[in-house]
Scaffold this motif. Structure first.
Motif, PDB file in Angstrom:
ATOM      1  N   SER A  66     -43.797 -21.342  -6.057  1.00 13.59           N
ATOM      2  CA  SER A  66     -44.592 -20.120  -5.956  1.00 13.59           C
ATOM      3  C   SER A  66     -44.067 -19.278  -4.806  1.00 13.59           C
ATOM      4  O   SER A  66     -43.513 -19.799  -3.824  1.00 13.59           O
ATOM      5  CB  SER A  66     -46.076 -20.434  -5.718  1.00 13.59           C
TER       6      SER A  66
ATOM      7  N   THR B  21     -36.653 -19.284 -13.083  1.00  8.92           N
ATOM      8  CA  THR B  21     -36.878 -20.729 -13.178  1.00  8.92           C
ATOM      9  C   THR B  21     -35.787 -21.530 -12.482  1.00  8.92           C
ATOM     10  O   THR B  21     -35.785 -22.756 -12.562  1.00  8.92           O
ATOM     11  CB  THR B  21     -36.943 -21.154 -14.663  1.00  8.92           C
TER      12      THR B  21
ATOM     13  N   ASN C  23     -41.560 -16.153 -14.622  1.00  8.10           N
ATOM     14  CA  ASN C  23     -42.993 -15.993 -14.372  1.00  8.10           C
ATOM     15  C   ASN C  23     -43.310 -14.501 -14.325  1.00  8.10           C
ATOM     16  O   ASN C  23     -43.387 -13.898 -13.258  1.00  8.10           O
ATOM     17  CB  ASN C  23     -43.360 -16.677 -13.056  1.00  8.10           C
TER      18      ASN C  23
ATOM     19  N   ASP D 100     -49.704 -16.365 -20.667  1.00  6.86           N
ATOM     20  CA  ASP D 100     -48.379 -16.991 -20.643  1.00  6.86           C
ATOM     21  C   ASP D 100     -48.555 -18.448 -21.045  1.00  6.86           C
ATOM     22  O   ASP D 100     -49.005 -19.275 -20.251  1.00  6.86           O
ATOM     23  CB  ASP D 100     -47.785 -16.883 -19.237  1.00  6.86           C
TER      24      ASP D 100
ATOM     25  N   ARG E 103     -46.803 -21.430 -19.011  1.00  4.05           N
ATOM     26  CA  ARG E 103     -47.308 -21.822 -17.694  1.00  4.05           C
ATOM     27  C   ARG E 103     -48.819 -21.975 -17.661  1.00  4.05           C
ATOM     28  O   ARG E 103     -49.371 -22.373 -16.629  1.00  4.05           O
ATOM     29  CB  ARG E 103     -46.880 -20.787 -16.643  1.00  4.05           C
TER      30      ARG E 103
END
Length: 267
Positions: free
Chosen positions: A20, A91, A165, A187, A190
């Motif tokens: 993150s 990713t 993301n 999404d 995720r």
């Protein structure tokens, strides 16, 4: 990307981050707070501790994150800051270290605003630049390929399955254009929901809090869905069909979620 120390005289310190932006920015702050040498410092996303190194688990700290954000914006400008954030949406497992070393290089060399990525000969700068470009390209595609569908309760719902993301970058775009609508972008890769209440601020939900349930389309949506599919197939010219070109401009991984390509009949 290298994750081991090549040179330097002190023990290698490894900051083990979550995948993150908040965790990675916290680790960057800690490295400066502890006066770490970048040559003896490594940011990783995996859980396995590295041998012959001091491993430290990083927990995101909002106060430290805000300070890093302010520094990056002030020193490098909004555009380069956004590029760094876009790179972190990828990713790639080595993105944390690449961003860390890019930031260190930019601060050490006092890069002017908007010139953080001038030194593409540096492997870390090039890595971040490439990650940001790839993730940015996907986000830009999704802004045009996302398809909303009206549910029985009147909420507009869109489902995506991006590599990066992307929800955090899509929500401001659609919140500006659909400010008066209640809409959700999900999404499925995720398990993240981007939620926008009509006239309000958007936010994200994930984990158990955002457990997905069976959803039903409104009658009006079903009618327009059928009409739109019929329209797309009717205007198509069979003799000029070029699937190779179509897939080059609109990859199959996007078509799966688009109504005109026979997207899922039920959510």
């Amino acid at each position: 990307m290298r994750t081991e120390r090549i040179e330097g005289g002190t023990e290698l310190v490894v900051y083990r981050c979550e995948d993150s932006l908040e965790s990675i920015f916290t680790a960057i702050y800690l490295s400066y707070e502890e006066n770490r040498d970048a040559r003896d410092t490594c940011l990783v996303l995996h859980e396995e501790p590295l041998l012959f190194a001091e491993n430290r688990k990083v927990e995101a700290d909002s106060g430290r994150v805000i300070k890093v954000i302010r520094t990056l914006k002030r020193r490098f400008g909004e555009d380069d800051y956004l590029s760094v954030c876009t790179a972190l949406a990828s990713t790639d497992e080595n993105k944390a270290q690449a961003v860390y070393r890019t930031v260190v290089k930019g601060l050490d060399e006092r890069c002017a605003r908007g010139h953080l990525f001038d030194s593409l000969a540096d492997e870390y700068v090039l890595k971040v630049f490439s990650l940001a470009r790839a993730a940015g390209r996907e986000i830009q595609h999704l802004k045009g390929f996302v398809r909303f569908q009206e549910l029985e309760n009147g909420i507009l719902y869109a489902q995506i399955g991006p590599k990066s993301n992307a929800v955090t970058f899509l929500m401001p775009h659609f919140a500006d254009r659909l400010s008066a609508e209640n809409f959700v972008i999900y999404d499925e890769n995720r398990g993240i929901f981007g939620v926008h209440p009509s006239g309000g601020q958007w936010y994200l939900l994930s984990g158990e809090e955002s457990e997905k349930r069976e959803l039903s389309l409104s009658e009006q949506e079903l009618k327009y869905r059928e009409l739109f599919c019929h329209f797309c197939h009717t205007i198509a010219i069979q003799e000029r069909q070029n699937l190779k070109l179509q897939r080059n401009l609109l990859p199959l991984r996007y078509q799966e979620y688009m109504v005109e390509f026979g997207c899922r009949e039920q959510l």
